[in-house]
Design a protein around this motif. Structure first.
Motif, PDB file in Angstrom:
ATOM      1  N   LEU A  77       0.827  -1.192   0.000  1.00 24.35           N
ATOM      2  CA  LEU A  77       0.000   0.000   0.000  1.00 24.35           C
ATOM      3  C   LEU A  77       0.868   1.251   0.000  1.00 24.35           C
ATOM      4  CD1 LEU A  77      -2.856   1.145   0.116  1.00 24.35           C
ATOM      5  CD2 LEU A  77      -2.730   1.012   2.576  1.00 24.35           C
ATOM      6  N   TYR A 125       2.177   1.969  -3.519  1.00 31.09           N
ATOM      7  CA  TYR A 125       1.190   2.586  -4.403  1.00 31.09           C
ATOM      8  C   TYR A 125       1.061   4.077  -4.121  1.00 31.09           C
ATOM      9  CZ  TYR A 125      -0.291  -2.163  -5.538  1.00 31.09           C
ATOM     10  OH  TYR A 125      -0.336  -3.473  -5.956  1.00 31.09           O
ATOM     11  N   THR A 143      -0.772   0.732 -12.160  1.00 33.68           N
ATOM     12  CA  THR A 143      -0.557   0.587 -10.721  1.00 33.68           C
ATOM     13  C   THR A 143      -1.839   0.857  -9.947  1.00 33.68           C
ATOM     14  OG1 THR A 143       1.740   1.267 -10.978  1.00 33.68           O
ATOM     15  CG2 THR A 143       0.834   1.384  -8.772  1.00 33.68           C
ATOM     16  N   VAL A 144      -2.558   1.898 -10.335  1.00 28.01           N
ATOM     17  CA  VAL A 144      -3.827   2.210  -9.668  1.00 28.01           C
ATOM     18  C   VAL A 144      -4.840   1.095  -9.905  1.00 28.01           C
ATOM     19  CG1 VAL A 144      -5.781   3.811  -9.707  1.00 28.01           C
ATOM     20  CG2 VAL A 144      -3.467   4.696  -9.650  1.00 28.01           C
ATOM     21  N   ASP A 175      -4.121  -2.099 -10.375  1.00 28.11           N
ATOM     22  CA  ASP A 175      -3.718  -3.215  -9.515  1.00 28.11           C
ATOM     23  C   ASP A 175      -4.083  -2.955  -8.054  1.00 28.11           C
ATOM     24  OD1 ASP A 175      -2.782  -4.741 -11.544  1.00 28.11           O
ATOM     25  OD2 ASP A 175      -0.665  -4.354 -11.171  1.00 28.11           O
ATOM     26  N   ALA A 176      -3.897  -1.725  -7.607  1.00 28.57           N
ATOM     27  CA  ALA A 176      -4.253  -1.395  -6.222  1.00 28.57           C
ATOM     28  C   ALA A 176      -5.749  -1.556  -6.003  1.00 28.57           C
ATOM     29  CB  ALA A 176      -3.820   0.034  -5.902  1.00 28.57           C
ATOM     30  N   TYR A 177      -6.544  -1.168  -6.983  1.00 30.31           N
ATOM     31  CA  TYR A 177      -7.994  -1.339  -6.866  1.00 30.31           C
ATOM     32  C   TYR A 177      -8.373  -2.813  -6.810  1.00 30.31           C
ATOM     33  CZ  TYR A 177     -12.929  -1.301  -7.944  1.00 30.31           C
ATOM     34  OH  TYR A 177     -14.268  -1.514  -7.902  1.00 30.31           O
ATOM     35  N   PHE A 237      -6.945  -4.197  -3.257  1.00 30.22           N
ATOM     36  CA  PHE A 237      -7.448  -3.658  -1.995  1.00 30.22           C
ATOM     37  C   PHE A 237      -8.939  -3.334  -1.994  1.00 30.22           C
ATOM     38  CE2 PHE A 237      -2.894  -2.528  -1.905  1.00 30.22           C
ATOM     39  CZ  PHE A 237      -2.557  -3.282  -0.800  1.00 30.22           C
TER      40      PHE A 237
END
Length: 98
Positions: A1, A4, A50-51, A53-55, A58
């Motif tokens: 986290l 990111y 990247t955003v 993948d973070a979505y 998480f």
């Protein structure tokens, strides 16, 4: 986290630097400007991935531990960093040639 969030902060810094360059040096040669814009476009693509993948990890995959094991677009990050590294090397060699 943390990675990111750090990527998002560094992208903001890069955006300010790109804007400052474009407004401060409007008479630079076209190949230098295209190099700067190319690196910026690669960073936009990397930040979007990247955003995403973070979505996936998480937000939509909350509570599902198998989402950490899936290989998504992580392999593209090294490709983007390699392109940026080579672009920086080209710029440094061009500056040293002057």
């Amino acid at each position: 986290l943390v990675g990111y969030l750090l990527n998002a902060c560094l992208f903001g810094i890069l955006t300010v630097q790109t804007y400052t360059y474009c407004s401060s040096f409007p008479e630079d040669k076209i190949h230098i400007k295209s190099l700067v814009c190319g690196v910026y476009l690669i960073e936009i693509a990397q930040t979007v991935l990247t955003v995403h993948d973070a979505y996936v990890v998480f937000a939509s995959g909350f509570g599902d531990l198998t989402v950490f094991a899936s290989a998504r677009t992580v392999w593209l990050y090294s490709l983007g960093l390699g392109c940026i590294g080579q672009s920086c090397l080209l710029e440094l060699s061009h500056s040293a040639h002057r």
